[in-house]
Design a protein around this motif. Sequence first.
Motif, PDB file in Angstrom:
ATOM      1  N   LEU A  53       0.830  -1.199   0.000  1.00  0.00           N
ATOM      2  CA  LEU A  53       0.000   0.000   0.000  1.00  0.00           C
ATOM      3  C   LEU A  53       0.864   1.247   0.000  1.00  0.00           C
ATOM      4  CD1 LEU A  53      -3.030   0.861   0.336  1.00  0.00           C
ATOM      5  CD2 LEU A  53      -2.557   1.071   2.758  1.00  0.00           C
ATOM      6  N   LEU A  54       1.906   1.229   0.836  1.00  0.00           N
ATOM      7  CA  LEU A  54       2.698   2.440   0.989  1.00  0.00           C
ATOM      8  C   LEU A  54       3.731   2.593  -0.115  1.00  0.00           C
ATOM      9  CD1 LEU A  54       3.132   2.560   4.851  1.00  0.00           C
ATOM     10  CD2 LEU A  54       1.457   3.708   3.402  1.00  0.00           C
ATOM     11  N   SER A  55       4.120   1.482  -0.735  1.00  0.00           N
ATOM     12  CA  SER A  55       5.153   1.594  -1.767  1.00  0.00           C
ATOM     13  C   SER A  55       4.640   2.412  -2.959  1.00  0.00           C
ATOM     14  CB  SER A  55       5.608   0.204  -2.216  1.00  0.00           C
ATOM     15  OG  SER A  55       4.509  -0.489  -2.746  1.00  0.00           O
ATOM     16  N   GLY A  56       3.333   2.491  -3.122  1.00  0.00           N
ATOM     17  CA  GLY A  56       2.805   3.303  -4.222  1.00  0.00           C
ATOM     18  C   GLY A  56       2.287   4.656  -3.757  1.00  0.00           C
ATOM     19  N   ALA A  57       2.562   4.991  -2.496  1.00  0.00           N
ATOM     20  CA  ALA A  57       1.898   6.157  -1.908  1.00  0.00           C
ATOM     21  C   ALA A  57       2.395   7.474  -2.460  1.00  0.00           C
ATOM     22  CB  ALA A  57       2.057   6.137  -0.395  1.00  0.00           C
ATOM     23  N   PHE A  58       3.636   7.495  -2.969  1.00  0.00           N
ATOM     24  CA  PHE A  58       4.183   8.783  -3.351  1.00  0.00           C
ATOM     25  C   PHE A  58       4.163   9.008  -4.851  1.00  0.00           C
ATOM     26  CE2 PHE A  58       6.081   7.366   0.638  1.00  0.00           C
ATOM     27  CZ  PHE A  58       5.533   8.327   1.461  1.00  0.00           C
ATOM     28  N   GLY A  59       3.422   8.186  -5.559  1.00  0.00           N
ATOM     29  CA  GLY A  59       3.275   8.385  -7.003  1.00  0.00           C
ATOM     30  C   GLY A  59       2.307   9.520  -7.284  1.00  0.00           C
ATOM     31  N   THR A  60       1.954   9.665  -8.561  1.00  0.00           N
ATOM     32  CA  THR A  60       1.004  10.724  -8.899  1.00  0.00           C
ATOM     33  C   THR A  60      -0.361  10.364  -8.344  1.00  0.00           C
ATOM     34  OG1 THR A  60       0.777   9.559 -10.970  1.00  0.00           O
ATOM     35  CG2 THR A  60       2.108  11.577 -10.991  1.00  0.00           C
ATOM     36  N   PRO A  61      -1.092  11.337  -7.834  1.00  0.00           N
ATOM     37  CA  PRO A  61      -2.434  11.039  -7.348  1.00  0.00           C
ATOM     38  C   PRO A  61      -3.325  10.594  -8.505  1.00  0.00           C
ATOM     39  CG  PRO A  61      -2.029  13.409  -7.335  1.00  0.00           C
ATOM     40  CD  PRO A  61      -0.736  12.757  -7.707  1.00  0.00           C
ATOM     41  N   PRO A  62      -4.301   9.745  -8.225  1.00  0.00           N
ATOM     42  CA  PRO A  62      -5.150   9.232  -9.306  1.00  0.00           C
ATOM     43  C   PRO A  62      -5.999  10.348  -9.907  1.00  0.00           C
ATOM     44  CG  PRO A  62      -6.028   8.632  -7.171  1.00  0.00           C
ATOM     45  CD  PRO A  62      -4.710   9.258  -6.907  1.00  0.00           C
ATOM     46  N   SER A  63      -6.261  10.227 -11.196  1.00  0.00           N
ATOM     47  CA  SER A  63      -7.051  11.276 -11.845  1.00  0.00           C
ATOM     48  C   SER A  63      -8.518  11.124 -11.474  1.00  0.00           C
ATOM     49  CB  SER A  63      -6.894  11.171 -13.359  1.00  0.00           C
ATOM     50  OG  SER A  63      -7.681  10.096 -13.821  1.00  0.00           O
ATOM     51  N   ALA A  64      -9.210  12.245 -11.512  1.00  0.00           N
ATOM     52  CA  ALA A  64     -10.630  12.203 -11.144  1.00  0.00           C
ATOM     53  C   ALA A  64     -11.439  11.390 -12.143  1.00  0.00           C
ATOM     54  CB  ALA A  64     -11.176  13.625 -11.052  1.00  0.00           C
ATOM     55  N   ALA A  65     -10.888  11.217 -13.329  1.00  0.00           N
ATOM     56  CA  ALA A  65     -11.624  10.498 -14.371  1.00  0.00           C
ATOM     57  C   ALA A  65     -11.873   9.046 -13.995  1.00  0.00           C
ATOM     58  CB  ALA A  65     -10.848  10.573 -15.680  1.00  0.00           C
ATOM     59  N   ARG A  66     -11.083   8.510 -13.072  1.00  0.00           N
ATOM     60  CA  ARG A  66     -11.259   7.096 -12.710  1.00  0.00           C
ATOM     61  C   ARG A  66     -12.666   6.837 -12.187  1.00  0.00           C
ATOM     62  NH1 ARG A  66      -9.893   9.452  -8.196  1.00  0.00           N
ATOM     63  NH2 ARG A  66     -10.352   8.537  -6.156  1.00  0.00           N
ATOM     64  N   LEU A  67     -13.259   7.867 -11.558  1.00  0.00           N
ATOM     65  CA  LEU A  67     -14.579   7.670 -10.973  1.00  0.00           C
ATOM     66  C   LEU A  67     -15.673   7.543 -12.030  1.00  0.00           C
ATOM     67  CD1 LEU A  67     -14.311  10.090  -7.938  1.00  0.00           C
ATOM     68  CD2 LEU A  67     -14.049   7.613  -7.963  1.00  0.00           C
ATOM     69  N   THR A  68     -15.346   7.879 -13.266  1.00  0.00           N
ATOM     70  CA  THR A  68     -16.339   7.728 -14.324  1.00  0.00           C
ATOM     71  C   THR A  68     -16.203   6.380 -15.016  1.00  0.00           C
ATOM     72  OG1 THR A  68     -14.888   8.671 -15.990  1.00  0.00           O
ATOM     73  CG2 THR A  68     -16.279  10.210 -14.745  1.00  0.00           C
ATOM     74  N   ARG A  69     -15.270   5.564 -14.534  1.00  0.00           N
ATOM     75  CA  ARG A  69     -15.116   4.236 -15.127  1.00  0.00           C
ATOM     76  C   ARG A  69     -15.474   3.165 -14.093  1.00  0.00           C
ATOM     77  NH1 ARG A  69     -10.338   6.736 -17.089  1.00  0.00           N
ATOM     78  NH2 ARG A  69      -9.167   5.792 -15.393  1.00  0.00           N
ATOM     79  N   TYR A  70     -15.632   1.926 -14.579  1.00  0.00           N
ATOM     80  CA  TYR A  70     -15.857   0.818 -13.656  1.00  0.00           C
ATOM     81  C   TYR A  70     -14.581   0.556 -12.875  1.00  0.00           C
ATOM     82  CZ  TYR A  70     -20.156  -0.209 -16.199  1.00  0.00           C
ATOM     83  OH  TYR A  70     -21.389  -0.134 -16.759  1.00  0.00           O
ATOM     84  N   TYR A  71     -14.760  -0.004 -11.687  1.00  0.00           N
ATOM     85  CA  TYR A  71     -13.614  -0.266 -10.807  1.00  0.00           C
ATOM     86  C   TYR A  71     -13.239  -1.741 -10.937  1.00  0.00           C
ATOM     87  CZ  TYR A  71     -10.732   0.518  -6.630  1.00  0.00           C
ATOM     88  OH  TYR A  71      -9.693   0.658  -5.742  1.00  0.00           O
TER      89      TYR A  71
END
Lengths: 552, 250, 56
Positions: A53-71
Motif C-alpha cells: 500500500l505504501l510503496s505506491g503512496a508517493f506516485g502521482t495522485p489518481p485522476s478524477a476520471a477514474r470515478l467515471t469508469r468501472y472499478y
Amino acid sequence: MGQLTTGERDFGAIILIVLAIIGIAMAAAGRSDVLGIHGAMVLVYCLALLFLLLSGAFGTPPSAARLTRYYDDPIKVGVGLTLFWAIFGMFIGVWAAAQLAWPSLNFDTSWASFGRIRPAHTSGVIFGFGGNALITTSFHVVQRTSRARLADQLSPWFVLLGFNLFCLIAISGYFLGVTQSKEYAEAEWYADIWLVIVWVTYFVLYVRTLARRKEPHIYVANWYYMAFIIVVAILHIVNNLAVPLSFAHAKSYTIWAGVQDSMVQWWYGHNAVAFFLTAGFLAMLYYYLPKRAERPIFSYRLSILSFWGITFFYMWAGSHHLHYTALPHWVQNLGMTFSVMLLVPSWASAGNALLTLNGAWHKVRDDATLRFMMMAAFFYGLSTFEGSFMAIRPVNALSHYTDWTVGHVHAGALGWVAMITFGSLYTLVPAIWKRERMHSAILVEVHFWLALAGTLIYVFAMWNSGIIQGLMWRTYSPDNTLVYSFVDTLLAMYPYYIARAFGGLLFLIGAIVAAYNIWMTVRTPAAATLALDDDSPGDERQISGATPTPAE
Amino acid sequence: MPELMHRKLERSATGFMLAIIAAASVGGIVEIAPLFTIDDTVETVSDMRLYTPLELAGRDIYVREGCYACHSQMIRTLRDEVERYGPYSLAVESKYDHPMLWGSKRTGPDLARIGGKYSDFWHVAHLNNPRDVVPESNMPSYRWLGTNPLKLADLPLALRAQRAVGVPYTDEMIENAARDAYGQAVPDSEQSSGVTERYGEATQVSAFDGVTTNVTEMDALVAYLQVLGQLTRAAYENTAAPEQMPDPDN
Amino acid sequence: MALTHETLLEGAKLWGLFYLMGFSICVLIYTFLPSNRERFERAEREIFDEDDGPWK
C-alpha cells in the motif's frame, strides 16, 4: 491499488496497523497455544499489505476520471486469487483421495493426516475457490448490471483481501489442528468473527452499489448475489456461536449441543450448499450465460419464481442429512418433503438456462466456454434431481454414510460449481483486460474435456462404490446374519478410491491449464488491430431488438 | 429531486433484503425452535454422567484430528446397523456433546458404541499403526499421540467453557480438572480416588497407553474412545424395535 | 396454555404452512403483475447494452 487517494491510503494503512497490532496481541497472548502462530500470520499478512500500500503512496495522485469508469482492479486481483485457491484446494483434494487408497501418503506427519487435510480441501475449494470466484464476479456483475461504479474505493479491497485472510487463517488452522469439527464450518471463533466483519462490509458495499443504479429494477443475477450474502451471514453467525476457553486459546466449544447442534449444523451445512454453492453461482449463470450466448434469458419470470422457490424451500431441507437418527421424526419428514419440492425451482433454473441456449446450439458446439456453462446447467439439473432423490428416507437409508454422498457432492461441485465458474472466468477475463478473446481457444477446449472426463470418472467411481458399500452393509445371509464385516466392504472400495483420485487429478490438471491460459491472456498486450472476423462467438450480433422475444 | 430519487432506489434494495430474510428465516425457525423444548419429550435418564477431564481432553483430540470425517457416532434405527454396531443412538446420549460428532461418512466404522469393545492395548496398537491390527485398513497412523504430553494446565479452562455452554460441571470438578485427568491415567496414584468420587464408580481408571510415568494425548484419546456409548445405559435398556426391517433375501 | 413441546410444534407447523401459502401468493402476484411485464423485459435485454462505463 493505484486508484486510491492519499486519504484512502491513509485509512487503509490505519486498518492494517490496527490489524497488525491485533496480530501482535494474539501472538503474545497465545504464545503457548496455536493461537500465537495465527497471530504471527496476521501480523505478517498485514505488514506485507502495508508495504504494498505504501510503496505506491508517493506516485502521482489518481485522476478524477477514474470515478467515471468501472472499478476493475479488485476484480483482476480476485481472478488471480480464485485460480490460486482452485489449484491449491484441488491439489489437496487429490492428495486426500490418494491417501484413502495409499494411507502412507501422509508420511507419518500429523499435519498431513487425512482428518486434517480433508477440511483444508473442502474449505480450500468452497471458500477459497468458490468464495473468491463469487466476490470477484459479483463485483463485475453488480457494476455492469447497475451501470454504476462500486460505491467505494477502499472497501472492495478490504472485502477481497480480508476474505482471503479468513481463508488463510482457517485453512492453515486445519493443518495445525485448529478446528471445531463442524462440517464446512471448521474455522475457530476468531476467524469466524473476522469473517463477520468482512461480510458486513461486503453487504454494505453491495447494497450501496446497487443504490447507485439507474434502472429501478434490480437485475435478477443481483438477487442471487444478495441472497448469497445475506443468508450466508445468518447461517454463519448462528452456527458458529461458541465460547472460547479464553482469549488466549484457539479452542472453543459451540453453544449448541447434541440434537440441537445436529439440526443447526445441517441447517447451516445444507444451506451453505444452497446459498454459497448454488445461489451465487446461479447469479453467474444468469449473467454470463446470456452474455456469452448473446441471447436473453429464456424466461425472466421463471428466473424470479425459481429465485423465491430456492430461497424459501432450501432452508427447510437440512434435516434430510439426519434421517433415521435421534432427530425427531417430524423434522426428518419435513426435511424430506421440502427437499423433494426443491426439485421444482431447481429444475426451473436448469431448464431456463438450457432453453436460453435453444437456437444457439451451433455456438455451444464451437465455443468451449459456452459449453462449460451448458454442462454446468446440465450437472446442476442432475445433482439437484439426485439430491431430492437421496433425501427420500428409504433411499437415504442406503446412500447415507457412503461414497454416494461424496459422488453427489462432487457432481455438484465439479460439474456445476467449478464448470460455471470456469465458464464465467473465460467470459470475464477477456472483458476486463480488454482482450479480444482468451489467449488460446484450444486450451479452453482441452480444459473442457479434462474437466468433463475428470468429473465423470470421479462421479461414476463414487456412485459405484457408494451403492456397493451401502448394499454390502445390509446384505443378509439366508440364516439372517450379516454377510460382510466392515473391513470386507472397505476392501471393495480400493479400486474406486484409485479411480476417483485419477478423476480428480484430471480435473486439477484442467484447472492448471486454465490458470496458464488466463495468465497468458493477461500477459499478451491488448491487440487493437486484431481482426474481428475469425472464430469469436461475437460474430452474429442480433441482440438489440432483432431477436424475437422467446415464448413464455 | 435527484436526492429523493436516490433514496427511493435505496429503499427498494432494503425492502428486497427484508424479503429475502423473510423467505429464508422461516424454515430454520420452524425446524429448530421446537427442538429447544425437546427435553419435554425425549428420554429422561438418571444415570447419565459427564465426561471426565481426561475423556473431554480426548474428545478435543478427536475433534482436532478431524476423526468425524471418516467415523460416525450415530447408529441409525435400521436393523443392519443395530446388529452391526449395537442399540441405535438416542438423543440423550449426545446431550452434553459440544459439538455433536454424529458425522456424515463412514470410511471407517461407526464409533458410537466402541467403548469397551476392545482393550486399551488394542486401541493403542491400532492408533500407532492401524495396519498392525487390521491389515486392510486405510486409516492414518497416529503415532505421535503417544509422545505428545497432554496439556493438563488447560483443562480447568476447558471445563469452565463447557459449563458456560450448559454442561453441569461443578466448581469442585473445575478446580480438580488437571488432578483428575492425571489420576484417571495413572492408577494407584493419590489423585485417582478423586476421579471416581466426582464422576461415578463406573469411571475407568487405567494406564490407557500402558505407561504411567506421564499423561499423553494417547491416554486421553483412548479414555474417550473407551467411554463412547458408556455414559448412560439408556440405549441398552430401550426396547423399541428398529423401524425398518430390510428384506432378509436382499 | 403452557408452552409445551407439543403446542410449540403444532403452532410452528401450522404457522409455517400458512406462511408458505401466503408467500407463494405474493411471489406469484409480483411475477405476473401486468405492470411489471415491461420492466422485466427491459431487464432481460439491458445486460446487452454496450456502453462501457457507469452512467454517472
